[in-house]
Design an enzyme around this catalytic site. Structure first.
Site, PDB file in Angstrom:
ATOM      1  N   ARG A 193      -3.328 -10.249   5.022  1.00 45.45           N
ATOM      2  CA  ARG A 193      -3.833 -10.409   3.625  1.00 45.45           C
ATOM      3  C   ARG A 193      -2.808  -9.802   2.731  1.00 45.45           C
ATOM      4  O   ARG A 193      -2.455  -8.518   2.883  1.00 45.45           O
ATOM      5  CB  ARG A 193      -5.286  -9.751   3.372  1.00 45.45           C
ATOM      6  N   LYS A 247       0.694  -1.169   0.182  1.00 43.66           N
ATOM      7  CA  LYS A 247       0.085  -0.007  -0.047  1.00 43.66           C
ATOM      8  C   LYS A 247       0.953   1.187  -0.037  1.00 43.66           C
ATOM      9  O   LYS A 247       2.109   1.267   0.486  1.00 43.66           O
ATOM     10  CB  LYS A 247      -0.870  -0.134   0.984  1.00 43.66           C
TER      11      LYS A 247
END
Length: 265
Positions: A247, A208
């Site tokens: 995840r 991210k």
């Protein structure tokens, strides 16, 4: 030991690996490879939730994901469907998915909670304040971890009122969703408030933007490999904070990081 969810994006436009696994056979092969590397669950998604992503219709989404889910489930792999759409969630569970991963926590589709309740699947509730197109406009907090925990608790109550047992719930503080830069670090430092809610906790930091911003404050490009290493570190620290699963795109690297953290502890 903390579980690992492997990401299988069956999309042309996901921020990291969009288009690589749009073909069904390639997506299935990728999923089986992640399973072999140590993924406990494969999270299959057919709509990108990257910042600024355009919505796709549920019919298109289902055309992408259902054949992949059917084949992975037939191979005995635990599968989660990553979707904002109730109709896709229901169809995915019929195809073999065991978990519905809704990053909106039921806010994007008013029929989602009822669909999950009827399906019998487990339900991962994400913290969310709006669609990807303008989610950063809602990134205003005073005490971000506490506010995220409070809003997740509201979503838990709504799920319970819809007939979803607490034992079926998973909560995800939504790293990167309506959270800018340092706010994500504030949530991670405050994971004890999320864990204290009671349900299993899922964390997704993989590749991210806030990781890249930390690694290159001057705005220069950060490679996928460096993002994966940063993800493995945050995943190991999250495991020490008590999360149930992480995840990730890079299952093998995360598996090794979790094993070392576990040995240390």
């Amino acid at each position: 030991m903390t579980g690992i969810w492997g990401i299988v994006n069956v999309t042309p436009d996901s921020f990291s690996d969009g288009g690589r696994y749009l073909d069904v056979d390639r997506a299935v092969a990728h999923g089986l490879r992640l399973r072999a590397e140590g993924a406990s669950v494969l999270d299959v998604g057919g709509e990108s939730t990257r910042p600024g992503a355009e919505r796709v219709g549920a019919e298109v989404e289902q055309q992408r994901v259902l054949p992949v889910i059917e084949q992975l489930a037939a191979a005995g792999v635990p599968v989660s469907i990553d979707t904002l759409n109730a109709s896709t969630a229901a169809a995915a569970v019929r195809a073999g998915a065991r978990i519905v991963n809704d990053v909106s926590g039921g806010l994007a589709d008013p029929d989602m909670r009822a669909a999950v309740a009827e399906s019998g699947a487990d339900y991962a509730i994400g913290h969310w304040r709006g669609f990807s197109s303008d989610m950063y406009a809602r990134a205003e907090y005073r005490r971000v971890a506490r506010e995220v925990a409070g809003e997740l608790q509201e979503r838990m109550g709504e799920a319970a009122a819809s007939g979803i047992a607490p034992s079926r719930l998973i909560v995800d503080p939504g790293i990167g969703f309506a959270k800018a830069g340092a706010q994500n670090w504030d949530v991670l430092r405050g994971l004890d408030e999320i864990v204290a809610l009671g349900p299993r906790v899922l964390i997704g930091t993989s590749r991210k933007r806030f990781l890249a911003e930390t690694l290159a404050s001057d705005g220069s490009a950060v490679s996928e490999q460096r993002r994966d290493l940063a993800t493995a570190v945050t995943s190991a620290l999250a495991a020490r904070a008590g999360v149930w699963a992480v995840r990730v795109h890079d299952v093998a690297g995360t598996r090794d990081a979790l094993a070392i953290a576990h040995a240390w502890d």
